[in-house]
Design a protein around this motif. Structure first.
Motif, PDB file in Angstrom:
ATOM      1  N   ILE A 178     -22.406  17.001   5.472  1.00 56.81           N
ATOM      2  CA  ILE A 178     -22.148  17.046   4.034  1.00 56.81           C
ATOM      3  C   ILE A 178     -20.847  16.314   3.745  1.00 56.81           C
ATOM      4  CG2 ILE A 178     -21.700  18.593   2.091  1.00 56.81           C
ATOM      5  CD1 ILE A 178     -23.315  20.717   3.677  1.00 56.81           C
ATOM      6  N   PRO A 179     -20.837  15.389   2.779  1.00 58.39           N
ATOM      7  CA  PRO A 179     -19.586  14.697   2.457  1.00 58.39           C
ATOM      8  C   PRO A 179     -18.563  15.672   1.878  1.00 58.39           C
ATOM      9  CG  PRO A 179     -21.332  14.072   0.935  1.00 58.39           C
ATOM     10  CD  PRO A 179     -21.948  14.966   1.962  1.00 58.39           C
ATOM     11  N   PRO A 180     -17.268  15.329   1.983  1.00 61.37           N
ATOM     12  CA  PRO A 180     -16.252  16.230   1.450  1.00 61.37           C
ATOM     13  C   PRO A 180     -16.361  16.365  -0.062  1.00 61.37           C
ATOM     14  CG  PRO A 180     -15.278  14.141   2.078  1.00 61.37           C
ATOM     15  CD  PRO A 180     -16.703  14.111   2.527  1.00 61.37           C
ATOM     16  N   SER A 181     -15.990  17.527  -0.569  1.00 62.60           N
ATOM     17  CA  SER A 181     -16.009  17.729  -2.012  1.00 62.60           C
ATOM     18  C   SER A 181     -14.914  16.883  -2.650  1.00 62.60           C
ATOM     19  CB  SER A 181     -15.810  19.212  -2.342  1.00 62.60           C
ATOM     20  OG  SER A 181     -14.560  19.636  -1.842  1.00 62.60           O
ATOM     21  N   ALA A 182     -15.007  16.653  -3.940  1.00 59.66           N
ATOM     22  CA  ALA A 182     -14.062  15.784  -4.648  1.00 59.66           C
ATOM     23  C   ALA A 182     -12.621  16.258  -4.485  1.00 59.66           C
ATOM     24  CB  ALA A 182     -14.436  15.708  -6.124  1.00 59.66           C
ATOM     25  N   ASP A 183     -12.397  17.562  -4.438  1.00 56.96           N
ATOM     26  CA  ASP A 183     -11.018  18.052  -4.312  1.00 56.96           C
ATOM     27  C   ASP A 183     -10.464  17.898  -2.887  1.00 56.96           C
ATOM     28  OD1 ASP A 183     -12.786  20.076  -3.424  1.00 56.96           O
ATOM     29  OD2 ASP A 183     -11.244  21.594  -3.738  1.00 56.96           O
ATOM     30  N   ARG A 184     -11.317  17.590  -1.905  1.00 50.04           N
ATOM     31  CA  ARG A 184     -10.863  17.395  -0.519  1.00 50.04           C
ATOM     32  C   ARG A 184     -10.916  15.939  -0.090  1.00 50.04           C
ATOM     33  NH1 ARG A 184     -13.215  21.125   3.742  1.00 50.04           N
ATOM     34  NH2 ARG A 184     -11.595  19.992   4.813  1.00 50.04           N
ATOM     35  N   TYR A 185     -11.421  15.057  -0.953  1.00 45.36           N
ATOM     36  CA  TYR A 185     -11.534  13.643  -0.607  1.00 45.36           C
ATOM     37  C   TYR A 185     -10.160  12.986  -0.634  1.00 45.36           C
ATOM     38  CZ  TYR A 185     -12.535   8.695  -0.988  1.00 45.36           C
ATOM     39  OH  TYR A 185     -12.546   7.347  -0.802  1.00 45.36           O
ATOM     40  N   VAL A 186      -9.847  12.242   0.417  1.00 43.74           N
ATOM     41  CA  VAL A 186      -8.590  11.493   0.481  1.00 43.74           C
ATOM     42  C   VAL A 186      -8.957  10.020   0.599  1.00 43.74           C
ATOM     43  CG1 VAL A 186      -6.469  11.099   1.780  1.00 43.74           C
ATOM     44  CG2 VAL A 186      -7.429  13.409   1.634  1.00 43.74           C
ATOM     45  N   PRO A 187      -8.649   9.213  -0.416  1.00 39.97           N
ATOM     46  CA  PRO A 187      -9.011   7.799  -0.330  1.00 39.97           C
ATOM     47  C   PRO A 187      -8.217   7.115   0.777  1.00 39.97           C
ATOM     48  CG  PRO A 187      -7.620   8.184  -2.231  1.00 39.97           C
ATOM     49  CD  PRO A 187      -7.929   9.529  -1.637  1.00 39.97           C
ATOM     50  N   PRO A 188      -8.792   6.065   1.384  1.00 41.69           N
ATOM     51  CA  PRO A 188      -8.077   5.363   2.444  1.00 41.69           C
ATOM     52  C   PRO A 188      -6.867   4.627   1.884  1.00 41.69           C
ATOM     53  CG  PRO A 188     -10.104   4.223   1.903  1.00 41.69           C
ATOM     54  CD  PRO A 188     -10.107   5.511   1.128  1.00 41.69           C
ATOM     55  N   LEU A 189      -5.867   4.434   2.734  1.00 43.14           N
ATOM     56  CA  LEU A 189      -4.697   3.661   2.332  1.00 43.14           C
ATOM     57  C   LEU A 189      -5.100   2.204   2.144  1.00 43.14           C
ATOM     58  CD1 LEU A 189      -2.021   5.035   4.807  1.00 43.14           C
ATOM     59  CD2 LEU A 189      -2.284   5.599   2.394  1.00 43.14           C
ATOM     60  N   GLN A 190      -4.503   1.557   1.193  1.00 44.11           N
ATOM     61  CA  GLN A 190      -4.776   0.143   0.960  1.00 44.11           C
ATOM     62  C   GLN A 190      -3.513  -0.647   1.212  1.00 44.11           C
ATOM     63  OE1 GLN A 190      -7.930  -1.026   0.118  1.00 44.11           O
ATOM     64  NE2 GLN A 190      -8.453   1.079   0.584  1.00 44.11           N
ATOM     65  N   PHE A 191      -3.605  -1.658   2.032  1.00 45.26           N
ATOM     66  CA  PHE A 191      -2.471  -2.508   2.354  1.00 45.26           C
ATOM     67  C   PHE A 191      -2.744  -3.917   1.858  1.00 45.26           C
ATOM     68  CE2 PHE A 191      -2.341   0.787   5.612  1.00 45.26           C
ATOM     69  CZ  PHE A 191      -1.013   1.170   5.535  1.00 45.26           C
ATOM     70  N   ALA A 192      -1.683  -4.671   1.633  1.00 44.11           N
ATOM     71  CA  ALA A 192      -1.827  -6.078   1.262  1.00 44.11           C
ATOM     72  C   ALA A 192      -2.409  -6.834   2.461  1.00 44.11           C
ATOM     73  CB  ALA A 192      -0.465  -6.651   0.879  1.00 44.11           C
ATOM     74  N   PRO A 193      -3.147  -7.915   2.208  1.00 40.92           N
ATOM     75  CA  PRO A 193      -3.681  -8.699   3.327  1.00 40.92           C
ATOM     76  C   PRO A 193      -2.536  -9.224   4.198  1.00 40.92           C
ATOM     77  CG  PRO A 193      -4.628  -9.414   1.247  1.00 40.92           C
ATOM     78  CD  PRO A 193      -3.545  -8.439   0.917  1.00 40.92           C
ATOM     79  N   PRO A 194      -2.778  -9.392   5.498  1.00 42.35           N
ATOM     80  CA  PRO A 194      -1.710  -9.866   6.376  1.00 42.35           C
ATOM     81  C   PRO A 194      -1.279 -11.285   6.023  1.00 42.35           C
ATOM     82  CG  PRO A 194      -3.796  -9.802   7.555  1.00 42.35           C
ATOM     83  CD  PRO A 194      -4.021  -9.180   6.217  1.00 42.35           C
ATOM     84  N   ASP A 195      -0.012 -11.579   6.273  1.00 41.06           N
ATOM     85  CA  ASP A 195       0.492 -12.924   5.981  1.00 41.06           C
ATOM     86  C   ASP A 195       0.300 -13.859   7.178  1.00 41.06           C
ATOM     87  OD1 ASP A 195       2.310 -11.664   7.586  1.00 41.06           O
ATOM     88  OD2 ASP A 195       4.065 -12.139   6.364  1.00 41.06           O
ATOM     89  N   ARG A 196      -0.232 -13.318   8.292  1.00 33.81           N
ATOM     90  CA  ARG A 196      -0.542 -14.132   9.471  1.00 33.81           C
ATOM     91  C   ARG A 196      -2.029 -13.988   9.782  1.00 33.81           C
ATOM     92  NH1 ARG A 196       3.998 -12.151  13.661  1.00 33.81           N
ATOM     93  NH2 ARG A 196       4.352 -10.377  12.312  1.00 33.81           N
ATOM     94  N   PRO A 197      -2.607 -14.958  10.479  1.00 36.38           N
ATOM     95  CA  PRO A 197      -4.026 -14.833  10.840  1.00 36.38           C
ATOM     96  C   PRO A 197      -4.269 -13.600  11.712  1.00 36.38           C
ATOM     97  CG  PRO A 197      -3.202 -17.043  11.349  1.00 36.38           C
ATOM     98  CD  PRO A 197      -2.021 -16.208  10.944  1.00 36.38           C
ATOM     99  N   ALA A 198      -5.386 -12.949  11.497  1.00 33.38           N
ATOM    100  CA  ALA A 198      -5.746 -11.774  12.285  1.00 33.38           C
ATOM    101  C   ALA A 198      -6.684 -12.180  13.413  1.00 33.38           C
ATOM    102  CB  ALA A 198      -6.435 -10.744  11.398  1.00 33.38           C
ATOM    103  N   THR A 199      -6.576 -11.474  14.531  1.00 33.34           N
ATOM    104  CA  THR A 199      -7.508 -11.651  15.644  1.00 33.34           C
ATOM    105  C   THR A 199      -8.751 -10.849  15.313  1.00 33.34           C
ATOM    106  OG1 THR A 199      -5.696 -11.885  17.206  1.00 33.34           O
ATOM    107  CG2 THR A 199      -7.847 -11.275  18.123  1.00 33.34           C
TER     108      THR A 199
END
Length: 70
Positions: free
Chosen positions: A12-33
């Protein structure tokens, strides 16, 4: 004959009061592997309420500063 477990969400997915959205970061300034096959790794998660959890995951991409894990 039993079928193999299906990938994806189980339970069962978490209820709305227990949902924690993922952290969002800016795209990297260097190429990613980005490997053809994602290696397995352990991820240390820390939640806003201070809880900590270690989970298994896969390294989908990385830079010297960060890892995109699934």
């Amino acid at each position: 004959m039993t079928s193999a477990p299906r990938p994806g969400w189980h339970g069962i997915p978490p209820s709305a009061d227990r949902y924690v959205p993922p952290l969002q970061f800016a795209p990297p300034d260097r190429p990613a592997t980005e490997p053809e096959k994602a290696p397995a790794l352990w991820v240390e998660l820390e939640y806003p309420d201070g809880r900590k959890q270690t989970v298994k995951g896969f390294a989908m991409a990385w830079t010297p500063d960060a890892v995109y894990a699934q």
